[in-house]
Design a protein around this motif. Structure first.
Motif, PDB file in Angstrom:
ATOM      1  N   ALA A   1       4.418  15.013  -7.113  1.00 25.69           N
ATOM      2  CA  ALA A   1       5.174  13.752  -7.149  1.00 25.69           C
ATOM      3  C   ALA A   1       4.767  12.908  -8.349  1.00 25.69           C
ATOM      4  O   ALA A   1       5.607  12.270  -8.995  1.00 25.69           O
ATOM      5  N   ILE A   2       3.466  12.914  -8.666  1.00 23.02           N
ATOM      6  CA  ILE A   2       2.992  12.166  -9.832  1.00 23.02           C
ATOM      7  C   ILE A   2       3.560  12.773 -11.111  1.00 23.02           C
ATOM      8  O   ILE A   2       4.035  12.065 -12.004  1.00 23.02           O
ATOM      9  N   ARG A   3       3.535  14.103 -11.198  1.00 25.51           N
ATOM     10  CA  ARG A   3       4.044  14.774 -12.389  1.00 25.51           C
ATOM     11  C   ARG A   3       5.538  14.555 -12.570  1.00 25.51           C
ATOM     12  O   ARG A   3       6.029  14.383 -13.688  1.00 25.51           O
ATOM     13  N   ASP A   4       6.280  14.571 -11.468  1.00 22.57           N
ATOM     14  CA  ASP A   4       7.729  14.398 -11.543  1.00 22.57           C
ATOM     15  C   ASP A   4       8.108  13.018 -12.072  1.00 22.57           C
ATOM     16  O   ASP A   4       9.192  12.842 -12.646  1.00 22.57           O
ATOM     17  N   ARG A   5       7.246  12.036 -11.841  1.00 20.31           N
ATOM     18  CA  ARG A   5       7.531  10.660 -12.265  1.00 20.31           C
ATOM     19  C   ARG A   5       6.867  10.299 -13.591  1.00 20.31           C
ATOM     20  O   ARG A   5       6.833   9.128 -13.958  1.00 20.31           O
TER      21      ARG A   5
ATOM     22  N   LEU B   1       1.188  -3.599 -15.386  1.00 25.22           N
ATOM     23  CA  LEU B   1       2.094  -4.687 -15.729  1.00 25.22           C
ATOM     24  C   LEU B   1       3.397  -4.182 -16.345  1.00 25.22           C
ATOM     25  O   LEU B   1       4.418  -4.862 -16.298  1.00 25.22           O
ATOM     26  N   VAL B   2       3.368  -3.007 -16.949  1.00 28.07           N
ATOM     27  CA  VAL B   2       4.561  -2.434 -17.566  1.00 28.07           C
ATOM     28  C   VAL B   2       5.328  -1.632 -16.521  1.00 28.07           C
ATOM     29  O   VAL B   2       4.744  -0.749 -15.875  1.00 28.07           O
ATOM     30  N   PRO B   3       6.612  -1.911 -16.310  1.00 27.48           N
ATOM     31  CA  PRO B   3       7.402  -1.154 -15.330  1.00 27.48           C
ATOM     32  C   PRO B   3       7.363   0.341 -15.633  1.00 27.48           C
ATOM     33  O   PRO B   3       7.520   0.767 -16.776  1.00 27.48           O
ATOM     34  N   ALA B   4       7.133   1.128 -14.599  1.00 21.90           N
ATOM     35  CA  ALA B   4       7.070   2.596 -14.694  1.00 21.90           C
ATOM     36  C   ALA B   4       5.925   3.074 -15.584  1.00 21.90           C
ATOM     37  O   ALA B   4       5.929   4.213 -16.042  1.00 21.90           O
ATOM     38  N   GLY B   5       4.933   2.221 -15.812  1.00 20.38           N
ATOM     39  CA  GLY B   5       3.820   2.620 -16.652  1.00 20.38           C
ATOM     40  C   GLY B   5       2.621   3.130 -15.876  1.00 20.38           C
ATOM     41  O   GLY B   5       1.752   3.798 -16.435  1.00 20.38           O
ATOM     42  N   ARG B   6       2.572   2.832 -14.588  1.00 21.11           N
ATOM     43  CA  ARG B   6       1.389   3.165 -13.789  1.00 21.11           C
ATOM     44  C   ARG B   6       1.221   4.669 -13.606  1.00 21.11           C
ATOM     45  O   ARG B   6       0.111   5.202 -13.768  1.00 21.11           O
ATOM     46  N   ILE B   7       2.288   5.370 -13.266  1.00 20.09           N
ATOM     47  CA  ILE B   7       2.186   6.796 -12.943  1.00 20.09           C
ATOM     48  C   ILE B   7       1.808   7.644 -14.156  1.00 20.09           C
ATOM     49  O   ILE B   7       0.918   8.505 -14.057  1.00 20.09           O
ATOM     50  N   PRO B   8       2.441   7.467 -15.342  1.00 18.46           N
ATOM     51  CA  PRO B   8       2.000   8.262 -16.499  1.00 18.46           C
ATOM     52  C   PRO B   8       0.530   8.057 -16.843  1.00 18.46           C
ATOM     53  O   PRO B   8      -0.169   9.014 -17.190  1.00 18.46           O
TER      54      PRO B   8
ATOM     55  N   ALA C   1       0.832  -1.211   0.000  1.00 17.74           N
ATOM     56  CA  ALA C   1       0.000   0.000   0.000  1.00 17.74           C
ATOM     57  C   ALA C   1       0.864   1.257   0.000  1.00 17.74           C
ATOM     58  O   ALA C   1       0.614   2.203  -0.760  1.00 17.74           O
ATOM     59  N   VAL C   2       1.900   1.270   0.834  1.00 14.92           N
ATOM     60  CA  VAL C   2       2.812   2.416   0.873  1.00 14.92           C
ATOM     61  C   VAL C   2       3.566   2.538  -0.446  1.00 14.92           C
ATOM     62  O   VAL C   2       3.786   3.634  -0.961  1.00 14.92           O
ATOM     63  N   GLY C   3       3.959   1.381  -1.019  1.00 17.76           N
ATOM     64  CA  GLY C   3       4.657   1.399  -2.296  1.00 17.76           C
ATOM     65  C   GLY C   3       3.813   1.952  -3.428  1.00 17.76           C
ATOM     66  O   GLY C   3       4.345   2.536  -4.376  1.00 17.76           O
ATOM     67  N   ALA C   4       2.500   1.775  -3.361  1.00 15.48           N
ATOM     68  CA  ALA C   4       1.610   2.358  -4.361  1.00 15.48           C
ATOM     69  C   ALA C   4       1.508   3.874  -4.189  1.00 15.48           C
ATOM     70  O   ALA C   4       1.400   4.610  -5.167  1.00 15.48           O
ATOM     71  N   LEU C   5       1.558   4.330  -2.948  1.00 15.43           N
ATOM     72  CA  LEU C   5       1.501   5.769  -2.672  1.00 15.43           C
ATOM     73  C   LEU C   5       2.829   6.458  -2.935  1.00 15.43           C
ATOM     74  O   LEU C   5       2.874   7.562  -3.465  1.00 15.43           O
ATOM     75  N   VAL C   6       3.913   5.799  -2.565  1.00 11.74           N
ATOM     76  CA  VAL C   6       5.270   6.346  -2.742  1.00 11.74           C
ATOM     77  C   VAL C   6       6.014   5.363  -3.638  1.00 11.74           C
ATOM     78  O   VAL C   6       6.587   4.395  -3.141  1.00 11.74           O
ATOM     79  N   PRO C   7       6.024   5.591  -4.944  1.00 15.55           N
ATOM     80  CA  PRO C   7       6.535   4.585  -5.892  1.00 15.55           C
ATOM     81  C   PRO C   7       8.058   4.418  -5.865  1.00 15.55           C
ATOM     82  O   PRO C   7       8.740   4.594  -6.866  1.00 15.55           O
ATOM     83  N   VAL C   8       8.590   4.110  -4.700  1.00 14.20           N
ATOM     84  CA  VAL C   8      10.020   3.805  -4.589  1.00 14.20           C
ATOM     85  C   VAL C   8      10.219   2.437  -3.953  1.00 14.20           C
ATOM     86  O   VAL C   8      11.316   1.890  -3.980  1.00 14.20           O
ATOM     87  N   VAL C   9       9.147   1.880  -3.381  1.00 13.46           N
ATOM     88  CA  VAL C   9       9.212   0.556  -2.773  1.00 13.46           C
ATOM     89  C   VAL C   9       9.030  -0.495  -3.872  1.00 13.46           C
ATOM     90  O   VAL C   9       8.078  -0.411  -4.647  1.00 13.46           O
ATOM     91  N   PRO C  10       9.932  -1.480  -3.987  1.00 11.50           N
ATOM     92  CA  PRO C  10       9.814  -2.511  -5.028  1.00 11.50           C
ATOM     93  C   PRO C  10       8.691  -3.501  -4.704  1.00 11.50           C
ATOM     94  O   PRO C  10       8.935  -4.617  -4.249  1.00 11.50           O
TER      95      PRO C  10
END
Length: 204
Positions: free
Chosen positions: A94-98, A124-131, A27-36
């Motif tokens: 934070a969303i815009r920066d990523r 499913l695509v790495p780094a695809g969720r935030i955009p 849950a924290v990793g979804a909020l702060v996208p730095v947790v693997p």
């Protein structure tokens, strides 16, 4: 008293601590996208695969999917608040920066073509969720509509990384060996798209 203490197995203690920890970290990793989070789910699946308790893998799947959904919806809600605010919010920033401009443009095009189903692929695509999430925010997608699209996305994500964990767990007798393989696989999956983009730009 002693009998009851003796009846508490290390496996049950591991589950009592492990499931809430997995839920919190995902849950924290979804909020702060730095947790693997993918590596966490795969590692938990390896441990569950080696346990004798019934439904361990099913519980890991349910906990991971629900935690990811809750984190996504919370982040989207915070982003919507930022969009309505004159000064924005640190979550929106934070969303815009990523979300690099190129990835955001691609996400907007896919969202226009495929609607909320693009959320499944973005998970499913790495780094695809935030955009994709930012594209949804810019399109002023209602929270309820985002949540409906995010349910299958989180389920597919949890299944994918759990299968990676099961694969790692089935290859080795010792759980730590399976965890190492599962983490290595998730790292390769997360790094491969970025490396491919660099190679493609270098050859262009």
């Amino acid at each position: 008293m002693l009998a009851s203490v003796a009846g508490v197995t290390p496996e049950s203690t591991q589950q009592a601590v492990g499931y809430p920890t997995l839920f919190l970290l995902v849950a924290v990793g979804a909020l702060v996208p730095v947790v693997p989070t993918g590596a966490l789910v795969s590692s938990a699946a390896v441990v569950a695969f080696h346990q004798t308790a019934p439904f361990s893998l099913l519980i890991v799947f349910g906990v991971a999917a629900f935690a990811a959904f809750l984190g996504d919806v919370s982040l989207y809600w915070l982003g919507r608040r930022g969009m309505r605010s004159k000064n924005g919010s640190r979550w929106l920033e934070a969303i815009r920066d990523r979300a690099p401009e190129e990835r955001l443009t691609q996400a907007q095009e896919k969202l226009a073509d495929h609607g909320v189903m693009v959320l499944v692929l973005s998970r499913l695509v790495p780094a695809g969720r935030i955009p994709v999430m930012l594209a949804c925010l810019m399109a002023k997608m209602p929270l309820r509509q985002f949540a409906r699209g995010d349910v299958p996305a989180c389920l597919a994500w949890a299944v994918t990384y759990q299968l990676i964990g099961i694969l790692g767990g089935s290859l080795f007798k010792e759980p730590w060996e399976g965890v190492a393989v599962a983490v290595a696989l998730t790292v390769v999956i997360s790094v491969a798209p970025a490396l491919w983009r660099k190679v493609r730009h270098a050859l262009a």
